[in-house]
Design an enzyme around this catalytic site. Structure first.
Site, PDB file in Angstrom:
ATOM      1  N   SER A 168     -19.783 -10.726  -7.555  1.00  0.00           N
ATOM      2  CA  SER A 168     -18.998 -11.818  -6.972  1.00  0.00           C
ATOM      3  C   SER A 168     -19.168 -11.843  -5.460  1.00  0.00           C
ATOM      4  O   SER A 168     -19.202 -10.797  -4.809  1.00  0.00           O
ATOM      5  CB  SER A 168     -17.520 -11.635  -7.301  1.00  0.00           C
ATOM      6  OG  SER A 168     -16.720 -12.570  -6.604  1.00  0.00           O
TER       7      SER A 168
ATOM      8  N   LYS B 201     -16.415  -5.075  -7.955  1.00  0.00           N
ATOM      9  CA  LYS B 201     -17.623  -5.879  -7.780  1.00  0.00           C
ATOM     10  C   LYS B 201     -18.501  -5.327  -6.663  1.00  0.00           C
ATOM     11  O   LYS B 201     -19.737  -5.390  -6.743  1.00  0.00           O
ATOM     12  CB  LYS B 201     -17.244  -7.340  -7.508  1.00  0.00           C
ATOM     13  CG  LYS B 201     -16.572  -8.026  -8.693  1.00  0.00           C
ATOM     14  CD  LYS B 201     -17.455  -8.008  -9.934  1.00  0.00           C
ATOM     15  CE  LYS B 201     -16.861  -8.793 -11.082  1.00  0.00           C
ATOM     16  NZ  LYS B 201     -17.719  -8.796 -12.287  1.00  0.00           N
TER      17      LYS B 201
ATOM     18  N   TYR C  93     -10.074  -5.952  -7.978  1.00  0.00           N
ATOM     19  CA  TYR C  93     -11.212  -6.692  -8.518  1.00  0.00           C
ATOM     20  C   TYR C  93     -12.414  -6.625  -7.581  1.00  0.00           C
ATOM     21  O   TYR C  93     -13.535  -6.310  -7.993  1.00  0.00           O
ATOM     22  CB  TYR C  93     -10.796  -8.144  -8.757  1.00  0.00           C
ATOM     23  CG  TYR C  93     -11.922  -9.074  -9.119  1.00  0.00           C
ATOM     24  CD1 TYR C  93     -12.391  -9.140 -10.430  1.00  0.00           C
ATOM     25  CD2 TYR C  93     -12.521  -9.888  -8.159  1.00  0.00           C
ATOM     26  CE1 TYR C  93     -13.428  -9.998 -10.773  1.00  0.00           C
ATOM     27  CE2 TYR C  93     -13.557 -10.746  -8.494  1.00  0.00           C
ATOM     28  CZ  TYR C  93     -14.010 -10.792  -9.803  1.00  0.00           C
ATOM     29  OH  TYR C  93     -15.041 -11.638 -10.137  1.00  0.00           O
TER      30      TYR C  93
END
Length: 250
Positions: A142, A159, A155
């Protein structure tokens, strides 16, 4: 353009919805035999099976919870029984939540780490005996891991870690001709966005369009295009890279 992918074997995690579904169907239409998984029973999983039958080839769609190490192992084992080898692994399955960092429960941190980082690492490790020279491993990352986003520290951390994992594995297994790359995605229009109330959906879409050089959101098919390239021999000298499929988002 014929990318000469017919007959190759692929494992794609999280293939029933969104980006994963777009990748699975694009690979199948290019002649790749695809093994994929989903987390929860749904019409999306059932309809994917129907579409894959129409596409021709040998495909499997199975249920797994990749946050459980045993499920990651059994997924690859069943894939090995079905195909005997792999030419492509796409680590797409992931989880996200929005929690203020000061209030983030350790259980939620662990859930996101287990799904977004530990699961891809285990899938890769179990798949290594199936990967030969020219094989390609792609992890879906991401753009947010570069810029950071409030409420998503857990999160974005996972990533960012995928980049380090892929870069290290590219060096460790380059001698075997196995390539490892990350696709850093921008905002992709998927079922999750379309399911939001119309006013909220348009507000979010307008905000992200304004931040994106191309002035629009991406599509799963456009992510699939990058996967097809990395699966093909056209990208045979590309490894350890993070490739942005983000429309130029800032």
């Amino acid at each position: 353009m014929d990318l000469d992918l017919k007959g190759r074997k692929a494992l794609v995690t999280g293939g029933s919805r969104g980006v994963g579904r777009g990748v699975v169907l694009a690979l199948a239409r290019a002649g790749v035999d695809v093994f994929t998984c989903y987390h929860e029973d749904s019409e999306a999983a059932a309809s994917l099976e129907r579409e894959l039958k129409d596409a021709g080839g040998t495909h499997r769609v199975v249920k797994r919870d990749l946050a459980r190490p045993a499920d990651a192992a059994s997924l690859v084992a069943e894939c090995a029984d079905t195909f005997g080898k792999l030419d492509l692994v796409v680590n797409n399955a992931g989880a996200i939540s929005h929690v203020p960092y000061a209030e983030l429960p350790v259980e939620e941190w662990q859930r996101i780490v287990d799904t977004n980082l530990t699961a891809p690492a285990l899938v890769i490790r179990h798949a290594l005996p199936l990967l030969g020279e020219g094989a390609s491993v792609i992890s879906i990352g991401s753009k947010s891991s570069e810029v950071g986003i409030p409420l998503r520290a857990h999160y974005t951390a996972t990533k960012a870690a995928l980049r380090g994992l892929s870069r290290s594995l590219a060096k460790e297994f380059g001698g075997r001709g196995i390539r490892f790359n990350v696709l850093a995605l921008g905002v992709i229009e998927t079922e999750e966005l379309r399911a939001r109330p119309a006013e909220q959906r348009e507000k979010l879409a307008a905000m992200y369009r304004a931040k994106t050089a191309l002035g629009r959101l991406g599509t799963p098919e456009e992510v699939a295009g990058a996967v097809l390239w990395l699966a093909s021999d056209l990208s045979r000298y590309v490894t350890g890279a993070t490739i942005h499929v983000d429309g130029g988002i800032s």
